[in-house]
Scaffold this motif. Structure first.
Motif, PDB file in Angstrom:
ATOM      1  N   ILE A 274      -9.989  -0.348   2.728  1.00  0.00           N
ATOM      2  CA  ILE A 274      -8.653   0.276   2.643  1.00  0.00           C
ATOM      3  C   ILE A 274      -8.104   0.119   1.227  1.00  0.00           C
ATOM      4  CG2 ILE A 274      -6.282   0.217   3.529  1.00  0.00           C
ATOM      5  CD1 ILE A 274      -7.378  -0.784   6.184  1.00  0.00           C
ATOM      6  N   GLY A 275      -8.295  -1.065   0.654  1.00  0.00           N
ATOM      7  CA  GLY A 275      -7.790  -1.326  -0.696  1.00  0.00           C
ATOM      8  C   GLY A 275      -8.451  -0.431  -1.729  1.00  0.00           C
ATOM      9  N   TYR A 276      -9.758  -0.214  -1.572  1.00  0.00           N
ATOM     10  CA  TYR A 276     -10.504   0.571  -2.573  1.00  0.00           C
ATOM     11  C   TYR A 276      -9.971   2.008  -2.663  1.00  0.00           C
ATOM     12  CZ  TYR A 276     -14.476   2.043  -5.419  1.00  0.00           C
ATOM     13  OH  TYR A 276     -15.261   2.506  -6.453  1.00  0.00           O
ATOM     14  N   ILE A 277      -9.704   2.605  -1.493  1.00  0.00           N
ATOM     15  CA  ILE A 277      -9.279   4.015  -1.530  1.00  0.00           C
ATOM     16  C   ILE A 277      -7.755   4.175  -1.611  1.00  0.00           C
ATOM     17  CG2 ILE A 277     -11.324   4.921  -0.353  1.00  0.00           C
ATOM     18  CD1 ILE A 277      -9.637   5.061   2.230  1.00  0.00           C
ATOM     19  N   SER A 278      -7.010   3.074  -1.402  1.00  0.00           N
ATOM     20  CA  SER A 278      -5.553   3.215  -1.278  1.00  0.00           C
ATOM     21  C   SER A 278      -4.864   3.858  -2.493  1.00  0.00           C
ATOM     22  CB  SER A 278      -4.908   1.874  -0.932  1.00  0.00           C
ATOM     23  OG  SER A 278      -5.136   0.933  -1.946  1.00  0.00           O
ATOM     24  N   PRO A 279      -5.242   3.554  -3.730  1.00  0.00           N
ATOM     25  CA  PRO A 279      -4.490   4.172  -4.827  1.00  0.00           C
ATOM     26  C   PRO A 279      -5.095   5.468  -5.347  1.00  0.00           C
ATOM     27  CG  PRO A 279      -5.823   2.381  -5.695  1.00  0.00           C
ATOM     28  CD  PRO A 279      -6.182   2.537  -4.248  1.00  0.00           C
TER      29      PRO A 279
END
Lengths: 48, 477
Positions: free
Chosen positions: B149-154
Motif C-alpha cells: 500500500i505504501g509503495y503505490i500510495s503516492p
C-alpha cells in the motif's frame, strides 16, 4: 447537518512558503544523506 | 450527523484522512508532495535491509552468530520473512490499488504506516517468544501489506501534480525505496548494539524501536500529502506533443487495463528487468569474492568480505541514483526509448561481465555492475510514468499496483535462476568467473525478451477508454 465537501473542493491551506518546502526537504533529506554517507564509507573498503 | 471515523471509507465522511479533506487549496506548493512521498518510501525501503537481521536472528538462543544452537533459526527459515513480505507487497498493491484511488493517498499512507510499523511490533513479539510463525505473520504478512500500500500510495498523486515531469516526480519517490535500505541498515545495527544487553542480540527491542520510529516518520507523509483540485494544472503547462503516439488523451480503468496487450507487455518488461537485476543484487557479495579471490588475484590481493560489503553498498547507491536519473531522463527520451536503452545497453553489459571477470579487470567490473544496477532501478521508477502515458491518470495507481505482481514473481524467479545455474556450474567443477558465466548470459537473454516486449508496445486501442468524463480524483464516473 454538516455540509460535506465534494472531491474537488479545496480545503483551506495556508499558502506554503519557501521555508516550509525547505524544511520538508530537510526532514527527508537529512536521513537520506546520512544513509548515503554510511554506504559510501562502507564502499570505500572496496578500493583499499 | 456525518461519521467521523478515521478509517471510514465512505466518500461522504468528514474524516480528516479522506480524499475530500486533502484537496489542496490555492497557494499549496506542489514541491511539498515529493518529500511527503519520500517519507513513505524511505521508511518502507527498509525492507531491502532486512538481511542485516539474518545473523542476529539466527543466534537468538546460542548468543553467538558463529556458533548457532540446534534450536536456532536457519538462514533459510529467516530468509522466508523477506520473501513473504515481497510477495505480499505485490499482492496487496494489486488488491488495494482501486481502494487507494477511491479513498485517496492520505488514508492509504496511514494504513501503510500502521501495517508497516505494526508489522515490526508483531514481529518483535515473534522474536521475543522465538516464534517463527509470528515473525512471518508480523514482518512478512502485515508488514508486507504495508509495503504494497505504501509503495503505490503516492504514485498517482505525484503524476497528477507533475504532469509536466512525471518521470522526475515518480523517480524522486521511488528513489526513496532504494534509499530506505541505506538508512535502515545502519539504524538497525546501531539499535541492536544499543539494546545488546537487554535482550538476545538486541533484536526484539530494535524491532519495537524501528516500528515506532517508522510509524512516526511516515506520519509526515500522511499529513503533508495533498491532491490537486479538479482540472488543476501547473502554471503555463501545455501538454507535450512530443512522443505523443504513446501518450494517450483517454483514460483506461484498472479493470480494462489488464485486458490490453500493453499491460501484459509492460508486465513482461518489468518482470525481465527485475529478474535480471535481482540476480545480480542477490548474489553480489559471493559473486565478487569468488570472481576476484586470492586464487585468481594472488595471495592477499583478493576481494575480502568487507570489500564485498562495500561492493553491495555501491550497488545500492547506484540503484538509488538510477531511479532518479533514468526516470528523469525518460521525460526527455520517452518511456519506450528509455526502456530500450535499459535493455539494449543491459544486454551488452551483462554479456560483458563474464569476460571482465575472466580478465580480472576489477575496476571495470565494478563500474559495469553499477551501470547495470542503475538501469534496474531506472526500470522500477519509469514504470508509473509509462503506465500514465499509456492508460491516462484515471486509475494509474491501481494499474501500477497490478503491475507490481511482476515484481513479486521476479523476486522468486531471479534468485531461483541464479542459484540453479550457479550450483550446476559448481557441480561441473567451474570456479571464479566461469561459475557465474551462464547466469549472466541467461540474464542477457531475459533482457532480450524484455526488449522485444518493449518494442511491441503500441498505443492502447480507444475501445478500452472510459466513455464520457471521468473524475480523476474520485477514480469513478
Amino acid at each position: 447537518m454538516t455540509q460535506q465537501p465534494n472531491s474537488s473542493t479545496p480545503v483551506s491551506d495556508e499558502p506554503a512558503t519557501g521555508g516550509s518546502v525547505v524544511l520538508a526537504w530537510l526532514f527527508v533529506g537529512i536521513p537520506l544523506l546520512w544513509g548515503v554517507s554510511q554506504t559510501f564509507i562502507k564502499a570505500l573498503a572496496l578500493f583499499k | 450527523m456525518a461519521t467521523t471515523s478515521l478509517l471510514d471509507t465512505s466518500s461522504a465522511s468528514t474524516s480528516v484522512l479522506n480524499r475530500s479533506r486533502t484537496v489542496a487549496g490555492p497557494g499549496y506548493n506542489r514541491w511539498l508532495v515529493p518529500p511527503a512521498a519520500l517519507a513513505i518510501h524511505l521508511a518502507i525501503g527498509q525492507a531491502y535491509a532486512f538481511s542485516v537481521f539474518n545473523k542476529p536472528l539466527g543466534s537468538l538462543i546460542s548468543g553467538d552468530p558463529n556458533h548457532p544452537a540446534p534450536a536456532d533459526w536457519t538462514a533459510g527459515q529467516i530468509g522466508w520473512t523477506f520473501s513473504i513480505a515481497i510477495v505480499l507487497l505485490g499482492l496487496s498493491a494489486a488488491v488495494f490499488g482501486k481502494w487507494l484511488e477511491r479513498v485517496g493517498p492520505r488514508k492509504a499512507m496511514m494504513a501503510a504506516s500502521l501495517c508497516f510499523g505494526g508489522g515490526f511490533l508483531i514481529g518483535s513479539l515473534g522474536v521475543h517468544l522465538h516464534s517463527l510463525a509470528l515473525l512471518y505473520f508480523g514482518y512478512g504478512f502485515v508488514g508486507g501489506i504495508g509495503l504494497g500500500i505504501g509503495y503505490i500510495s503516492p504514485v498517482s498523486t505525484l503524476i497528477k501534480w507533475f504532469p509536466d515531469r512525471k518521470g522526475v516526480a515518480t523517480g524522486m519517490a521511488i528513489m526513496g525505496f532504494g534509499g530506505g535500505a541505506m538508512i535502515g541498515s545502519p539504524l538497525a545495527v546501531a539499535l541492536m548494539n544499543h539494546f545488546q544487553g537487554s535482550a538476545p542480540q538486541g533484536v526484539a527491542p530494535t524491532f519495537i524501536a524501528m516500528g515506532i520510529i517508522y510509524l512516526l516518520f511516515m506520519q509526515f507523509g500522511v499529513w503533508t500529502i495533498r491532491v490537486p483540485a479538479d482540472n488543476w494544472a501547473p502554471e503555463g503547462y501545455v501538454p507535450s506533443t512530443e512522443h505523443s503516439a504513446l501518450i494517450t488523451t483517454g483514460n483506461v480503468s484498472a479493470d480494462n487495463a489488464i485486458k490490453t496487450p500493453q499491460f501484459w507487455l509492460l508486465w513482461v518488461v518489468l518482470l525481465t528487468n527485475v529478474t535480471a537485476g535481482i540476480g545480480v543484487l542477490e548474489t553480489a557479495s559471493p559473486l565478487i569474492q569468488e570472481t576476484f579471490s586470492d586464487k585468481f588475484m594472488g595471495t592477499g590481493r583478493g576481494v575480502t568480505a568487507a570489500a564485498a560489503a562495500g561492493f553491495v553498498g555501491l550497488l545500492s547507491l547506484f540503484n538509488l541514483l538510477g531511479r532518479f536519473f533514468w526516470s528523469s531522463a525518460s521525460d526527455k527520451l520517452g518511456r519506450k526509448v528509455a526502456y530500450a536503452i535499459y535493455f539494449g545497453l543491459g544486454i551488452l553489459l551483462y554479456a560483458l561481465i563474464p569476460t571482465l571477470g575472466h580478465n580480472l579487470q576489477l575496476t571495470l567490473y565494478v563500474v559495469v555492475a553499477c551501470v547495470i544496477i542503475s538501469m534496474y532501478g531506472g526500470g522500477f521508477a519509469t514504470a508509473p510514468a509509462y503506465l500514465s502515458d499509456l492508460f491516462g491518470k484515471y486509475q494509474v495507481g491501481a494499474i501500477h499496483g497490478r503491475l507490481l505482481t511482476a515484481w513479486s514473481t521476479a523476486g522468486v524467479l531471479g534468485p531461483l535462476i541464479v542459484h540453479n545455474l550457479h550450483e550446476s556450474a559448481v557441480e561441473k567443477g567451474l570456479t571464479g568467473a566461469a561459475a557465474y558465466q551462464n547466469v549472466f548470459y541467461t540474464m542477457a537473454g531475459l533482457l532480450a525478451v524484455g526488449l522485444l516486449a518493449d518494442l511491441l508496445v503500441r498505443p492502447v486501442a480507444e475501445r478500452f477508454y472510459e466513455k464520457g468524463p471521468v473524475t480523476i480524483e474520485a477514480g469513478s464516473h
